[in-house]
Design an enzyme around this catalytic site. Structure first.
Site, short mmCIF file in Angstrom:
data_model
loop_
_atom_site.label_atom_id
_atom_site.label_comp_id
_atom_site.label_asym_id
_atom_site.label_seq_id
_atom_site.Cartn_x
_atom_site.Cartn_y
_atom_site.Cartn_z
N CYS A 100 8.82 6.87 1.72
CA CYS A 100 10.36 6.75 0.92
C CYS A 100 10.04 8.37 0.00
O CYS A 100 9.91 9.53 0.80
CB CYS A 100 10.15 6.06 0.07
SG CYS A 100 11.47 5.81 -0.38
N HIS A 200 9.51 0.97 2.92
CA HIS A 200 8.36 0.14 2.01
C HIS A 200 8.72 -1.09 1.87
O HIS A 200 8.81 -1.30 2.73
CB HIS A 200 8.15 1.41 1.07
CG HIS A 200 9.37 1.89 -0.10
ND1 HIS A 200 8.97 2.82 -1.03
CD2 HIS A 200 10.26 1.38 -0.25
CE1 HIS A 200 10.23 2.55 -1.39
NE2 HIS A 200 11.36 2.14 -0.21
#
Ligand code: GLN
Length: 250
Positions: A100, A200
């Site tokens: 991310c 994630h």
């Protein structure tokens, strides 16, 4: 089978105190446990703001997700104190995994309004924080692996939209969810052993196969050389993450 006792996975977490939203610590624990269960040595080091980075001292570099403000702090430091080390590591095929916000920083830039934060440029990607909703939800992607495809399931939450350069390979194709920008059908980016992904919320606990894939690459051995583990719980976790994303069971 290589002698597990002769192997040691050396992991370096970059900015673990700042770039750590959504289970990044859990990802590191999965790497540690899967090595320990096999009798493979494991060392976890950290490199924070102002600390130099020795690209030869570790086999796997991990940079997790972060809020825009923390990313800003880390980006400057990454360029000043860690860029050369990371490039040297990637050049000798160490694994570099960015999740991310960490993925965004492995690219060329992250633009927010009139401000552009420079990344280390290991991946040919650029990210722009455009108007529009954050891209949030469960996600599943198909990752090419030796002529076949394997599925990663996870959770994404990003405001940035990431575009790949013309030659840049994505990590996978979106089965469910938004991916890099919500419309290209691509998710993440991969160049050799440098990998960026928006997945994630815990990437590796939900995808034990991917943890092993990373461990094998970082150790420079084939995946089948890793001793098999009883992954019944991990497989159920993977199946439940796929269901959450609305993707068919693998
Ligand atoms: N701050 C970045 C964005 O919103 C990354 C967020 C994250 O790491 N979850 O795009």
């Amino acid at each position: 089978m290589p002698d597990a006792a002769a192997l040691r996975l050396r992991v370096c977490a970059l900015y673990p105190d700042l770039m750590n939203i959504y289970a990044d610590r859990g990802n590191l624990i999965v790497l540690e446990r899967r090595c320990a269960w096999r009798g493979i040595g494991f060392t976890l080091s950290a490199s924070g703001l102002g600390e130099p980075l020795d690209g030869d001292a570790h086999d796997l570099f991990y940079i997790g997700g972060g809020q825009d403000r923390d990313q800003r702090l880390c980006a400057e430091d990454l360029l000043e104190t860690k860029r050369a080390g990371l490039h040297a590591a990637a050049a000798r095929d160490a694994v570099v995994l960015g999740v991310c916000g960490g993925y965004q920083l492995l690219g060329h830039s992250y633009t927010l309004d009139s401000e552009t934060i420079a990344g280390v440029g290991l991946l040919d990607v650029r990210t722009i924080r455009e108007q529009g909703p954050r891209l949030i939800g469960n996600v599943a992607i198909a990752v090419p692996d030796g002529g076949a495809e394997r599925v990663l399931a996870g959770f994404e939450n990003h405001g940035g939209r990431t575009r790949l350069g013309p030659e840049q390979q994505p990590l996978g194709r979106v089965l469910k969810g938004f991916g890099n920008d919500g419309h290209s059908g691509r998710e993440g980016a991969r160049a050799g052993n440098t990998i960026g992904t928006y997945l994630h919320g815990p990437l590796l606990p939900k995808n034990a196969w991917f943890a092993d894939w990373l461990i094998a690459r970082a150790l420079g051995i084939a995946e089948h050389e890793l001793a098999p583990l009883d992954d019944e719980i991990e497989q159920r976790t993977h199946a439940s993450a796929l269901r959450a994303a609305g993707a068919p069971a693998a």
